[in-house]
Write a protein that holds these residues in place. Structure first.
Motif, mmCIF file in Angstrom:
data_model
loop_
_atom_site.group_PDB
_atom_site.id
_atom_site.type_symbol
_atom_site.label_atom_id
_atom_site.label_comp_id
_atom_site.label_asym_id
_atom_site.label_seq_id
_atom_site.Cartn_x
_atom_site.Cartn_y
_atom_site.Cartn_z
ATOM 1 N N THR A 196 8.754 46.793 -29.266
ATOM 2 C CA THR A 196 9.023 46.632 -27.837
ATOM 3 C C THR A 196 10.457 47.033 -27.497
ATOM 4 O O THR A 196 10.703 47.724 -26.502
ATOM 5 C CB THR A 196 8.790 45.166 -27.415
ATOM 6 N N LEU A 197 11.399 46.614 -28.327
ATOM 7 C CA LEU A 197 12.802 46.959 -28.085
ATOM 8 C C LEU A 197 13.026 48.459 -28.223
ATOM 9 O O LEU A 197 13.771 49.064 -27.448
ATOM 10 C CB LEU A 197 13.697 46.201 -29.068
ATOM 11 N N GLY A 198 12.363 49.054 -29.204
ATOM 12 C CA GLY A 198 12.486 50.496 -29.388
ATOM 13 C C GLY A 198 11.964 51.275 -28.192
ATOM 14 O O GLY A 198 12.574 52.257 -27.758
ATOM 15 N N ALA A 199 10.836 50.818 -27.650
ATOM 16 C CA ALA A 199 10.268 51.477 -26.477
ATOM 17 C C ALA A 199 11.188 51.325 -25.268
ATOM 18 O O ALA A 199 11.369 52.270 -24.485
ATOM 19 C CB ALA A 199 8.897 50.871 -26.162
ATOM 20 N N ALA A 200 11.794 50.154 -25.126
ATOM 21 C CA ALA A 200 12.718 49.910 -24.018
ATOM 22 C C ALA A 200 13.950 50.795 -24.142
ATOM 23 O O ALA A 200 14.463 51.327 -23.141
ATOM 24 C CB ALA A 200 13.125 48.448 -23.980
ATOM 25 N N ALA A 201 14.445 50.970 -25.365
ATOM 26 C CA ALA A 201 15.613 51.820 -25.587
ATOM 27 C C ALA A 201 15.304 53.268 -25.238
ATOM 28 O O ALA A 201 16.107 53.959 -24.587
ATOM 29 C CB ALA A 201 16.061 51.703 -27.047
#
Length: 261
Positions: A196-201
């Motif tokens: 999820t954090l990777g997608a947000a980044a």
């Protein structure tokens, strides 16, 4: 503290990694025999090997199957029929806009995150009651308490399970030594959160460290939770000391939820 559950048998879903593994690990450390389930055979076997390395005279069984299917549940109960502890856990449905979800999408979400736990409860609670001891812990989501608009599938399906548990927990099972509770995780440091954090980044063009830091800053505890501490909470709910706790929704989110109740 001795949790008083050494020698009991537990079924733990989604236990190859993340929160499910954290729960299985905590139970094994308390001397509980576990049967762990996940779809990925390789990851599940690796998890089983880790648990066996910590097990001291207890058994660790692993069944690689899809617990949301009838065949998957039959495979589990073919290995062992009776359990003293059941930890239900299935990956949440995908985020999105409710306008894009058709009936089949809704049925899949409800089947995995509401009906599957109910089937597991139905298959095990009467045996628990007959033996005078049982613990059901459903891993749901903090979104049950504070719904998130893009997680409508999860909000709906998990809230349905929450309503069911509220009634079942207050049936005659309560006087027969069987408790049913829901454990609601906020943001824990798992592979799912990393994705999820990777997608947000990627979406924002920010660095992963910046995104991670910003999200941690929104949590009063100032950090994400660990699967190990989540497992410890689960193990306590499964213990002899938690017999007077039933029908509850325990939120573990580092204080992120701002409400009083």
């Amino acid at each position: 503290m001795d949790l008083g559950i050494a020698g009991k048998w537990a079924l733990v879903g989604g236990a190859s990694k993340g929160l499910g593994f954290g729960c299985a690990q905590a139970l094994v450390r308390e001397g509980v025999n576990v049967l762990i389930v996940a779809r990925g055979a390789e990851a599940l076997q690796a998890a089983a090997d880790k648990l066996k390395a910590e097990a001291r005279g207890t058994q660790v069984l692993a069944v690689a199957t899809d617990i949301t299917t009838v065949a998957g549940r039959e495979a589990i109960f073919a290995q062992r029929k009776d359990f003293d502890i059941v930890v239900t856990n299935a990956g949440g449905p995908p985020p999105g806009d409710f306008r894009d979800w058709d009936r089949d999408t809704w049925i899949k979400a409800v089947d995995a995150n509401m009906l599957t736990p109910i089937e597991l409860i139905k298959a095990t609670v009467d045996g628990m009651a007959a033996r005078g001891y049982g613990r059901i812990v459903n891993i749901t989501s903090s979104a049950v308490k504070a719904p998130i608009d893009i997680l409508g599938l999860s909000n709906g399906a998990r809230s349905g399970l929450t309503g069911f548990v509220a009634g079942a927990a207050r049936s005659k099972l309560a006087a027969q030594g069987v408790t049913l509770n829901n454990l609601l995780p906020g943001k824990f440091d798992t592979d799912r959160l990393a994705t999820t954090l990777g997608a947000a980044a990627t979406k924002t063009g920010k660095s992963l460290d910046d995104v991670r830091g910003a999200q941690q800053a929104q949590i009063p505890a100032g950090r994400f939770g660990s699967p190990e501490e989540f497992g410890a909470i689960c193990a306590f709910l499964c213990s002899v000391h938690a017999g007077y706790i039933t029908g509850q929704n325990l939120l573990a989110d580092g204080g992120a939820y701002p409400g009083v109740f």
